[in-house]
Write a protein that holds these residues in place. Sequence first.
Motif, PDB file in Angstrom:
ATOM      1  N   THR A 114       0.837  -1.198   0.000  1.00 29.14           N
ATOM      2  CA  THR A 114       0.000   0.000   0.000  1.00 29.14           C
ATOM      3  C   THR A 114       0.873   1.249   0.000  1.00 29.14           C
ATOM      4  N   THR A 117      -5.242   2.555 -11.369  1.00 31.60           N
ATOM      5  CA  THR A 117      -4.818   1.155 -11.392  1.00 31.60           C
ATOM      6  C   THR A 117      -3.391   1.100 -10.877  1.00 31.60           C
ATOM      7  N   CYS A 153      -6.928  -0.747  -1.077  1.00 27.38           N
ATOM      8  CA  CYS A 153      -7.462   0.162  -2.092  1.00 27.38           C
ATOM      9  C   CYS A 153      -8.346   1.246  -1.482  1.00 27.38           C
ATOM     10  N   THR A 207      -7.878   5.233  -2.032  1.00 27.06           N
ATOM     11  CA  THR A 207      -8.965   6.053  -2.571  1.00 27.06           C
ATOM     12  C   THR A 207      -9.164   7.296  -1.711  1.00 27.06           C
ATOM     13  N   GLU A 241     -11.797   5.740  -7.770  1.00 21.12           N
ATOM     14  CA  GLU A 241     -11.826   4.292  -7.594  1.00 21.12           C
ATOM     15  C   GLU A 241     -10.405   3.782  -7.820  1.00 21.12           C
ATOM     16  N   VAL A 242      -9.937   2.915  -6.920  1.00 19.37           N
ATOM     17  CA  VAL A 242      -8.598   2.338  -7.040  1.00 19.37           C
ATOM     18  C   VAL A 242      -8.729   0.833  -7.129  1.00 19.37           C
ATOM     19  N   LYS A 243      -8.009   0.246  -8.086  1.00 17.89           N
ATOM     20  CA  LYS A 243      -7.943  -1.215  -8.148  1.00 17.89           C
ATOM     21  C   LYS A 243      -6.484  -1.625  -8.235  1.00 17.89           C
ATOM     22  N   ALA A 244      -6.190  -2.781  -7.647  1.00 18.87           N
ATOM     23  CA  ALA A 244      -4.837  -3.322  -7.652  1.00 18.87           C
ATOM     24  C   ALA A 244      -4.800  -4.537  -8.560  1.00 18.87           C
TER      25      ALA A 244
END
Length: 114
Positions: A22, A56, A67, A71, A80-83
């Motif tokens: 993170t 991303t 995430c 955010t 919006e955060v995606k890993a």
Amino acid sequence: MSDQRFIIEMGMGNDQYGQDYTKAAARAIEDAIRHSSIPMFDALGLDHTEMRVQVTVAVQEPEKVDCAKLTQGLPRGRAEVKAVFGGLNVTNPDSGNVLVMASAAVEAFLAKQA
């Protein structure tokens, strides 16, 4: 009306000693957005909350990325955060310490303007 992407920035971040995915991802996001200034909101009289921000982040262990925390750290828009899998882990052969590298793409979208 569909969204139209108007900016994309890329960044890289790392955590050298804690293997904190993170933290590495947050640094990658910060690296990407630190280079951006978007004066069009003031110029066109738009509210930044109209902007959708899609982030991303790529790391070797995406399930270890918080995430929601990332955010919350984004300064503008509806984020919006995606890993996803990517990035790089580098092991120091002398100490066994693993350096975590993350990459990030920050994209901003608005409804198509007339």
